[in-house]
Design an enzyme around this catalytic site. Structure first.
Site, short mmCIF file in Angstrom:
data_model
loop_
_atom_site.label_atom_id
_atom_site.label_comp_id
_atom_site.label_asym_id
_atom_site.label_seq_id
_atom_site.Cartn_x
_atom_site.Cartn_y
_atom_site.Cartn_z
N ASP A 47 0.84 -1.20 0.00
CA ASP A 47 0.00 0.00 0.00
C ASP A 47 0.87 1.25 0.00
OD1 ASP A 47 -1.92 1.94 0.43
OD2 ASP A 47 -2.96 0.85 2.00
N ASP A 48 0.74 2.08 -1.04
CA ASP A 48 1.45 3.37 -1.09
C ASP A 48 2.96 3.22 -1.25
OD1 ASP A 48 -0.96 4.66 -0.71
OD2 ASP A 48 -0.28 5.90 0.94
N CYS A 87 -6.24 4.30 -3.00
CA CYS A 87 -6.45 2.95 -2.45
C CYS A 87 -7.67 2.21 -2.98
CB CYS A 87 -6.50 3.01 -0.93
SG CYS A 87 -4.97 3.62 -0.19
N ASP A 249 -0.45 -0.90 -4.70
CA ASP A 249 -1.66 -0.34 -5.29
C ASP A 249 -1.42 0.94 -6.09
OD1 ASP A 249 -1.15 1.19 -3.01
OD2 ASP A 249 -3.19 1.10 -2.24
N HIS A 250 -0.41 1.73 -5.70
CA HIS A 250 -0.04 2.95 -6.43
C HIS A 250 1.20 3.52 -5.76
CE1 HIS A 250 -1.52 5.35 -3.06
NE2 HIS A 250 -2.57 4.56 -3.04
#
Length: 475
Positions: A47-48, A87, A249-250
């Site tokens: 995540d992130d 997210c 996710d990014h």
């Protein structure tokens, strides 16, 4: 005597079948092939985390040893994208195979539409368990009705005991999404890294922020979590018949926007005997392509409603392109620092077009008859005074988007081509920007007109928006 022999033979057969849970022969309810013909799926999602913040993607200082080892064992993708750098929309793309506008999760904290199919019901219909372990962040439950849902512990740590218990006892093919809360903040104040340890990313324009030492610590902690999961896979003999995917996710550096550092994600696939070890794939792909790839690998039919395309042939060594263009959106409503500033993106093999629909140069044309709504539209454009209506980049020569070519007549053909592709895609997606002037999205968490520590609202506009001021949506 005959009955005793038959009884002993039955016990022997049962023992042989249960000794190794991968040898249990089950048939798909729709098809006649055996379970062994279809792989299990592991999808580990960080995540992130920026694509460049991995050793295998070029950062020499960060500790991502388990991800790097996975890349040596499998295939590393260099042009894999999310269509939205935040997210919930990123996850919803993976789970539905649809772009954010079509599935309905086109802003953070929004549900997808209730009438769509997801990975859950599509793989369940093929005899698979579909499990989520860790961060959820998708809705509604009617669409994401997981076979099992193992929540994060203290909203932070992976539920290792439940994951291990499941893997130790599963007797059917499965798809498990292991969704980490790391390296997403909060970032620890105490870190084994110092500011001098931080690798300067090529797109980072300012000073290295002190919080990145905590970010690096979170990356390390997540790398340890990944190692535990990989050990479980081996312990329970699941490596050979499983597609194991690692992704984030990014990117944190481009969160909320459409720059490369936000949209381009790490993506690594290990599939023993199928995927060539230590290989690299340059195909242009998107999160919407994950679900159809799973379905093809499971020998299932791919619904025509899905936007994505299977890249199974790429995993088997084919280098053919899957897409001529991929697309993206940015929605800065319903986030902490919420503003009316929607953007859309089309990317081809080399060039990328971004259109910012409430940029200062066009914001006047977005105003309507509602004076209060107009004020929030103006606040949105004024919050990004240096971002133009159109941006065009040559990603071959300028991979970090430093030189905007949109006003350069030499690139008129490239801009017009991408503009037409973008318009056609928006129409096909039934994008509200095609028909609405400048819509306000109904908030589920961060209202435009309520002040917070992130959102400054002029006193005269506090609490002035009403239900009828928002666009009518599916939730």
């Amino acid at each position: 005597m005959i009955k005793i022999k038959f009884f002993l033979l039955t016990i022997l057969v049962a023992f042989c079948c249960c000794k190794n849970n991968q040898s249990v022969v089950e048939t798909n309810p729709k098809n006649s092939h055996k379970v062994e013909d279809r792989p299990n799926f592991f999808f580990y999602l960080a995540d992130d985390q920026d694509q460049l913040d991995y050793g295998c993607y070029g950062n020499p200082k960060v500790n991502t040893s388990n991800v790097d080892e996975l890349a040596k064992q499998g295939m590393r993708f260099t042009n894999f994208y999310t269509a939205q750098a935040i997210c919930a929309p990123a996850r919803s793309q993976i789970f539905t195979g649809m772009y954010p506008m079509k599935n309905g999760c086109m802003a953070n904290h929004l549900p997808v539409k209730e009438n769509i199919s997801s990975v859950v019901n599509l793989l369940k219909a093929e005899g698979y368990d579909v499990v989520l372990a860790g961060k959820n962040h998708v809705a509604p439950n009617s669409v994401f009705n997981w076979t099992h849902y193992f929540e994060s512990i203290d909203h932070r740590y992976l539920p290792f005991k439940k994951i291990e218990s499941y893997l130790a006892n599963v007797k059917k093919p499965f798809c498990i999404f292991i969704t980490s809360d790391y390296p997403h903040g909060p970032y620890p104040k105490i870190s084994q890294y110092s500011k001098a340890d931080i690798f300067r990313l090529p797109y980072y324009k300012g000073e290295t922020k002190n919080r990145r030492t905590g970010y690096y610590q979170n990356i390390l902690d997540d790398n340890i979590q990944l190692g535990k999961i990989l050990n479980m896979v081996d312990t329970y003999g699941l490596r050979d018949n499983s597609i194991f995917i690692y992704a984030a996710d990014h990117g944190i550096s481009g969160k909320y926007g459409l720059n490369e550092e936000g949209l381009k994600v790490p993506f690594i696939v290990r599939w023993p005997k199928i995927v060539k070890p230590n290989s690299t794939n340059y195909t242009l792909l998107s999160f919407i392509d994950v679900l159809p790839t799973f379905l093809e690998a499971a020998k299932a039919e791919i619904p025509k409603s899905i936007d994505g395309k299977s890249f199974l042939k790429n995993l088997k060594g084919n280098t053919e392109e899957i897409h001529d263009h991929i697309f993206g959106i940015a929605t800065k409503q319903n986030i902490q620092n919420c503003k009316v500033f929607p953007s859309r993106m089309a990317r081809g093999k080399r060039f990328k077009l971004i259109r910012n629909y409430n940029a200062m140069e066009v914001s006047q044309s977005n105003l309507g008859k509602n004076a209060i709504v107009n004020e929030f539209i103006k606040l949105g454009s004024e919050s990004f005074p240096n971002i133009p209506y159109e941006e065009l980049y040559d990603l071959k020569e300028d991979p970090y988007q430093n030189k905007n070519l949109a006003l350069d007549s030499k690139y008129e053909f490239e801009k017009n081509t991408l503009s037409e592709e973008l318009s056609n895609w928006m129409i096909a997606q039934k994008d509200f920007l095609i028909t609405e002037k400048m819509p306000l999205i109904k908030p589920t968490l961060h209202p435009l007109d309520i002040p917070s520590k992130w959102n400054v609202v002029p006193k005269e506009l506090e609490g002035k928006l009403h239900q009828e001021d928002y666009m009518n949506l599916h939730y």
